[in-house]
Design an enzyme around this catalytic site. Sequence first.
Site, mmCIF file in Angstrom:
data_model
loop_
_atom_site.group_PDB
_atom_site.id
_atom_site.type_symbol
_atom_site.label_atom_id
_atom_site.label_comp_id
_atom_site.label_asym_id
_atom_site.label_seq_id
_atom_site.Cartn_x
_atom_site.Cartn_y
_atom_site.Cartn_z
ATOM 1 N N ALA A 1 4.308 -6.085 9.001
ATOM 2 C CA ALA A 1 4.059 -6.694 7.686
ATOM 3 C C ALA A 1 3.542 -5.605 6.760
ATOM 4 O O ALA A 1 2.783 -4.729 7.178
ATOM 5 C CB ALA A 1 3.043 -7.827 7.794
ATOM 6 N N ALA B 1 1.951 -5.180 2.784
ATOM 7 C CA ALA B 1 1.477 -5.815 1.557
ATOM 8 C C ALA B 1 1.153 -4.749 0.517
ATOM 9 O O ALA B 1 1.483 -3.577 0.684
ATOM 10 C CB ALA B 1 0.257 -6.688 1.849
ATOM 11 N N GLN C 1 -0.553 -1.982 5.450
ATOM 12 C CA GLN C 1 0.469 -2.572 6.314
ATOM 13 C C GLN C 1 -0.110 -2.745 7.712
ATOM 14 O O GLN C 1 -1.133 -2.155 8.064
ATOM 15 C CB GLN C 1 1.723 -1.728 6.348
ATOM 16 C CG GLN C 1 1.612 -0.391 7.011
ATOM 17 C CD GLN C 1 2.909 0.410 6.882
ATOM 18 O OE1 GLN C 1 3.664 0.274 5.916
ATOM 19 N NE2 GLN C 1 3.192 1.258 7.858
ATOM 20 N N VAL C 2 0.557 -3.571 8.505
ATOM 21 C CA VAL C 2 0.041 -3.936 9.823
ATOM 22 C C VAL C 2 1.043 -3.542 10.907
ATOM 23 O O VAL C 2 2.257 -3.727 10.742
ATOM 24 C CB VAL C 2 -0.243 -5.455 9.899
ATOM 25 C CG1 VAL C 2 -0.699 -5.859 11.295
ATOM 26 C CG2 VAL C 2 -1.300 -5.844 8.868
ATOM 27 N N LYS D 1 -4.401 -2.488 11.082
ATOM 28 C CA LYS D 1 -4.150 -2.452 9.642
ATOM 29 C C LYS D 1 -4.474 -1.061 9.110
ATOM 30 O O LYS D 1 -5.551 -0.518 9.374
ATOM 31 C CB LYS D 1 -5.028 -3.499 8.940
ATOM 32 C CG LYS D 1 -4.809 -3.611 7.446
ATOM 33 C CD LYS D 1 -5.610 -4.783 6.875
ATOM 34 C CE LYS D 1 -5.404 -4.947 5.379
ATOM 35 N NZ LYS D 1 -6.141 -6.116 4.851
ATOM 36 N N ASP E 1 -8.579 -15.185 -0.728
ATOM 37 C CA ASP E 1 -7.184 -14.766 -0.905
ATOM 38 C C ASP E 1 -6.300 -15.586 0.035
ATOM 39 O O ASP E 1 -5.455 -15.052 0.755
ATOM 40 C CB ASP E 1 -7.066 -13.270 -0.600
ATOM 41 C CG ASP E 1 -5.861 -12.626 -1.272
ATOM 42 O OD1 ASP E 1 -5.310 -13.235 -2.211
ATOM 43 O OD2 ASP E 1 -5.469 -11.520 -0.868
#
Length: 508
Positions: free
Chosen positions: A133, A135, A139-140, A155, A290
Amino acid sequence: MRGPHNIWRLIRTGATMERTGAMGVVLEAMEAPRQLRVLARVLAWPFKWLGYKGDETLPPATRALTALGPAYIKFGQILSTRPDIVGEDLAVQLRVLQDQLPPFSRDVAKAAIEEELDRPLDEMFSEFSEPVAAASIAQVHKAVLAETGQEVAVKVLRPGIDRAFQKDIDAFYLAARMIELVAPASRRLRPTDVIAHFEGVVHGELDLRLEASSASEFVANTAEDDGFVVPAPMWGYSARRVMTLGWAEGIPMGDVDAIKAAGLDTVAIGTRVLELFLQHALRDGFFHADMHQGNLKVAENGDIICYDFGIMGRIDEYTRRVYAEILFGFIRKDYHRVAEVHFEAGYVPSDQDVDDFARALRAVGDPIFGMDATHISMARLLSHLFEVTERFGMETRTELILLQRTMVVVEGVARSLDSHINIWEVAKPIVERYIAENVGPKAFMRDLVKTVRVLGRFGPKLPKMAETALVRQSQTPARPQSRWTRHPALWLVIGVGVGVAVPLLTLH
């Protein structure tokens, strides 16, 4: 660095929106007045060639926001949860901003991890995947701990993200100052203070040690919450630019079709998301700020999995009581009590009339509560309430910005799972329970005990503090200096003048 040079950034923002075609798409989706659409297009068109081109394979709005950078991506993430504001089609397009952005290379991530943790990566992880993933900020990667074999999520911050975010925030400061200058009425909203507040939030998100700390606190607070999972941080594998959490498998909250295909009840999940947010905000005063679909998953047993703790909200006990009483008053349609709470908390200037304010609140609440459940919206209430408070001179409360924004976002998530959800029916038992426990005789006695404890701690100092205060009160106040003589710039000018004049006089 703040200053007029940031005008260039604002010009490029409008130019990029126009060049990518996002300007027209966004204004149309938000049903902006025709005059505003024409004005925006006319102002941006001459600078169109200055805009970023962006990824032409993406839809216009997504293309523009990804080209403009992380701060704008964050804005798009919020809009993606509000199909009632931007329309279903645009909301779906913007969801790729939540966790499907272009990643940076695995080798760059590995080098960053080794530098931050000061250990070879192979020593720490027996497996380390490509990004799963990506963002706006980080990122992860999925990994396996070499020591225990446990699956974890690692992360890693994007390279150069600190500088990129600061550039955008500096431009936002300039825009806020320009708004205050051009529209003096906006000063009551304190736009500069609002940007300062979010700057602090963003800087907290750019230090993953702080995020790990937030995750740890959130894990402790929610340990007894049924159907809610928060992966715990692993401090031995975390640093400023790297954070490691336990791995949690689940269906992305934004994939409603997949959730239904798994046989899970989307109505129950939507209700639970809203309940959990209200519980955390009112019970703990510490909530995930969030909570969009990109930060939520659903486990195969229906549990809600929450991650990404870069933006967390915190409100003190007094503010929680005020907020709960305002919600409770709206739920019961007791607008006079809602008005009184605003005055008691100092949210509305004391020179205003409480009965007039209550009447204005009724004009906001009654039409909304008379609607079908599908149209009863927190966003609509906050929009109308904003108009009323503007008329009564209420200033923006920066401590409530995250709370209000998150409530709108969470409502959007809940509606994506159940379009018929009635947020007030979901909120009512939670707010009533909080009011029963925290407003009334029991709360009064609890507050009294706390007050006695505080006085007890300061007991030995109280006589001296009282004596000092009384002595200061009895003394004749010094004659105040003129504001001109106090001004350091004036003394600087005088000093320079004397320094120039003395040599000239000596020469003659």
